[in-house]
Design a protein around this motif. Structure first.
Motif, PDB file in Angstrom:
ATOM      1  N   MET A 114       0.872  -1.142  -0.005  1.00 38.20           N
ATOM      2  CA  MET A 114       0.188   0.011  -0.004  1.00 38.20           C
ATOM      3  C   MET A 114       0.798   1.416   0.024  1.00 38.20           C
ATOM      4  O   MET A 114       1.898   1.286   1.037  1.00 38.20           O
ATOM      5  N   GLU A 167      -4.082  -5.857   2.911  1.00 38.40           N
ATOM      6  CA  GLU A 167      -2.920  -5.891   2.306  1.00 38.40           C
ATOM      7  C   GLU A 167      -2.927  -7.266   1.416  1.00 38.40           C
ATOM      8  O   GLU A 167      -2.172  -7.167   0.362  1.00 38.40           O
ATOM      9  N   GLU A 175      -4.293  -7.118  -2.359  1.00 41.91           N
ATOM     10  CA  GLU A 175      -3.319  -6.032  -3.129  1.00 41.91           C
ATOM     11  C   GLU A 175      -3.070  -6.769  -4.374  1.00 41.91           C
ATOM     12  O   GLU A 175      -3.089  -6.253  -5.357  1.00 41.91           O
ATOM     13  N   THR A 176      -2.573  -8.076  -4.080  1.00 41.80           N
ATOM     14  CA  THR A 176      -1.983  -8.849  -5.276  1.00 41.80           C
ATOM     15  C   THR A 176      -3.235  -9.395  -6.185  1.00 41.80           C
ATOM     16  O   THR A 176      -2.728  -9.781  -7.378  1.00 41.80           O
ATOM     17  N   PRO A 188      -4.907   0.474  -7.401  1.00 40.77           N
ATOM     18  CA  PRO A 188      -4.035   0.666  -6.575  1.00 40.77           C
ATOM     19  C   PRO A 188      -4.687   0.736  -5.086  1.00 40.77           C
ATOM     20  O   PRO A 188      -5.952   1.196  -4.924  1.00 40.77           O
ATOM     21  N   PHE A 189      -3.945   0.385  -3.947  1.00 43.46           N
ATOM     22  CA  PHE A 189      -4.348   0.601  -2.640  1.00 43.46           C
ATOM     23  C   PHE A 189      -3.456   1.502  -2.140  1.00 43.46           C
ATOM     24  O   PHE A 189      -2.183   1.611  -2.133  1.00 43.46           O
ATOM     25  N   HIS A 190      -4.039   2.476  -1.176  1.00 44.28           N
ATOM     26  CA  HIS A 190      -3.347   3.503  -0.307  1.00 44.28           C
ATOM     27  C   HIS A 190      -3.743   3.487   0.825  1.00 44.28           C
ATOM     28  O   HIS A 190      -4.745   3.271   1.141  1.00 44.28           O
TER      29      HIS A 190
END
Length: 107
Positions: free
Chosen positions: A1, A40, A43-44, A49-51
């Motif tokens: 992230m 998290e 995410e893959t 996108p991750f923020h």
């Protein structure tokens, strides 16, 4: 992230990215720390996108988004918030919403 550390960074993401996830936490938040690895791990599985933002470090963002608790997971599409999960985040519901959001990107 990727960490957002200023409101200007957030505003740039809104203008530049078609879709993204924003994970909002605060300092000394055990629920936030417990949820973060679960988010998290997603995410893959997704292209969007991750923020991450710490609301205690960027309080103007918390004010702009009207955040009154933490953690909060926000999903954005084309600059608009489309889903908000606050405090206790149902992981399967979040995954379903991420699948929908990812599907709309590919359509």
């Amino acid at each position: 992230m990727e960490t957002i550390s200023a409101i200007e960074e957030y505003q740039a993401k809104i203008g530049q990215e078609q879709s993204f996830l924003l994970f909002v936490k605060t300092a000394n938040c055990s629920v936030c720390e417990g949820l973060r690895p679960q988010i998290e791990a997603f995410e893959t599985d997704y292209k969007l996108p991750f923020h991450l933002v710490n609301a205690a470090e960027v309080p103007e963002l918390a004010g702009q988004l009207m955040l009154f608790t933490a953690p909060v997971v926000l999903l954005f599409r084309q600059g608009q918030e489309i889903h908000r999960f606050a405090r206790f985040v149902p992981i399967e519901e979040l995954r379903r919403r991420l699948d929908e959001l990812e599907g709309s990107l590919n359509a």
